[in-house]
Write an enzyme that holds these catalytic residues in place. Structure first.
Site, mmCIF file in Angstrom:
data_model
loop_
_atom_site.group_PDB
_atom_site.id
_atom_site.type_symbol
_atom_site.label_atom_id
_atom_site.label_comp_id
_atom_site.label_asym_id
_atom_site.label_seq_id
_atom_site.Cartn_x
_atom_site.Cartn_y
_atom_site.Cartn_z
ATOM 1 N N HIS A 82 -4.843 3.840 -3.815
ATOM 2 C CA HIS A 82 -4.053 3.313 -2.704
ATOM 3 C C HIS A 82 -4.410 1.855 -2.442
ATOM 4 O O HIS A 82 -5.495 1.387 -2.771
ATOM 5 C CB HIS A 82 -4.299 4.127 -1.428
ATOM 6 C CG HIS A 82 -5.717 4.051 -0.927
ATOM 7 N ND1 HIS A 82 -6.745 4.765 -1.509
ATOM 8 C CD2 HIS A 82 -6.286 3.353 0.101
ATOM 9 C CE1 HIS A 82 -7.883 4.509 -0.875
ATOM 10 N NE2 HIS A 82 -7.629 3.656 0.106
ATOM 11 N N LEU A 83 -3.468 1.159 -1.840
ATOM 12 C CA LEU A 83 -3.674 -0.171 -1.274
ATOM 13 C C LEU A 83 -3.527 -0.073 0.236
ATOM 14 O O LEU A 83 -2.890 0.843 0.751
ATOM 15 C CB LEU A 83 -2.628 -1.169 -1.795
ATOM 16 C CG LEU A 83 -2.608 -1.530 -3.272
ATOM 17 C CD1 LEU A 83 -1.400 -2.438 -3.560
ATOM 18 C CD2 LEU A 83 -3.895 -2.216 -3.703
#
Length: 399
Positions: free
Chosen positions: A236-237
């Site tokens: 994820h970012l």
């Protein structure tokens, strides 16, 4: 793996289609941003869609705590650190996963994003090569059912993850239920792929594209590796709005590989590696960035990454221009098993100059000198960093 089935049994998710012509290449300077004040007419369609959906989720009580008017102050000093008091996050956030290696494999028995509530999804984003049409951004009714699959499909494209085929350009946008700032979301590829927290070219490309989709100079994107205070080992970012200028946007740098816009950030408390792009070479820039992060992963070196509007370092002078974006990568000491004893954790925000502080006492007493001391304690030793710089230059120059 019953938990996977519980997640999104044929959940309906809004789809946000975007096009290259939606990218905002003429960025707003902070001076112009201040002139707009509370007027939001400068926001892009992406900003408006993301912010309205995020506020809707906040009003529905889907977050662990309300986030309204975060208490903020600019610390006196040359860096102008942006300190914010966020007591609730330190109290109410989910317990981080036990991490012992940057290369740690995905563990389906730990918390992961296959276990989130469907209501936490903002929308899924797909870059379209089709011709832009009126009202083509949001399309209701796309089905995301692959996330409810009974097993991980890492390394292969999951069948049915999106009704319209969740290709590599499909990214899920999910609220961070323990937000740092306004609009705090997570960007992730199809969660049923069960990818570990190791940056990929596709997700890096999306991260840069999302910054270009925003007309707000304060929209930021970032990545924490394992050992760099990533709390979940599932790719994820982070994306969020910080409506304050940061020194890292315009700080001076030294060219390391000028032919590929690879620089070393100088005159900044946390020296890091910098890539700059005006948006015309996003795919090749994503490849170069991941060449660096893959090198760090192979060496088991923890790292943090920050994407922000910024000035072109090649000009050699401080500029108000925000037409391009800067991607800064910090190699750092790992936080494996580290106890949280300081006023803040040193991760992507803090290295960039944004300090979410855990308690009132530290928020009152914090100074630029104390911040720099904490940050320096998390950085590589000078000789180790110098050698890494040489190794990366050699690595990047290989064909």
């Amino acid at each position: 793996m019953e938990e996977h089935r519980k997640l999104l049994p044929n959940a309906t998710v809004e789809e946000y289609n975007y096009f290259e012509e939606d990218f905002v290449f003429q960025g707003l300077s902070w001076k112009k941003r201040q002139e707009f004040a509370e007027d939001t007419s400068f926001l892009s369609p992406f900003d408006k869609a993301l912010q309205s959906k995020w506020e809707e989720k906040m009003n529905e009580g889907l977050f662990r705590y309300p986030l309204r008017n975060v208490q903020t102050k600019i610390l006196p000093g040359s860096v102008s650190y942006v300190a914010q008091l966020n007591i609730q996050r330190s109290i109410n956030r989910r317990k981080p996963e036990d991490i012992w290696s940057v290369q740690q494999k995905f563990n389906p028995n730990q918390f992961n994003y296959n276990k989130i509530k469907s209501e936490e999804i903002v929308f899924q984003m797909i870059r379209s090569e089709a011709e832009h049409s009126v009202d083509s951004h949001i399309v209701q009714g796309s089905m995301v059912n692959g996330m409810g699959s009974s097993e991980c499909k890492s390394g292969s494209t999951p069948q049915g993850s999106c009704t319209l085929e969740c290709k590599s350009s499909c990214t899920l946008v999910v609220i961070n239920v323990s937000p740092l700032e306004f609009g705090h979301v997570l960007f992730m590829p199809d969660p049923s792929l069960c990818l570990p927290q190791i940056l990929t070219e596709n997700l890096m490309l999306f991260g840069m594209e999302s910054v270009f989709l925003s007309s707000h100079p304060g929209f930021r994107v970032g990545f924490n590796s394992l050992g760099g205070f990533a709390s979940v080992n599932h790719l994820h970012l982070h994306g969020f709005y910080l409506d304050h200028e940061l020194l890292i946007e315009s700080s001076c740098s030294k060219p390391l590989c000028p032919e590929i816009n690879f620089h070393l950030v100088t005159h900044f408390p946390a020296p890091g590696f910098l890539f700059y792009t005006d948006g015309k070479d996003l795919k090749s820039t994503a490849q170069k960035i991941c060449k660096v992060t893959d090198f760090l992963v192979a060496k088991n070196i923890a790292h943090n990454l920050f994407v922000t509007r910024g000035s072109n370092p090649d000009t050699g002078k401080v500029s108000e221009d925000r037409n391009g974006i800067r991607v800064i990568i910090w190699a750092r000491k790992p936080s494996f098993g580290a106890k949280e004893v300081s006023a803040f954790n040193v991760a992507l925000c803090e290295l960039a100059g944004h300090l979410p502080v855990k308690n009132q006492e530290d928020f009152i007493s914090i100074t630029e000198d104390s911040v720099i001391a904490i940050i320096h304690s998390c950085l590589l030793a000078d000789d180790e960093f110098t050698q890494l710089s040489l190794d990366l230059v050699q690595h990047l120059r290989k064909q």
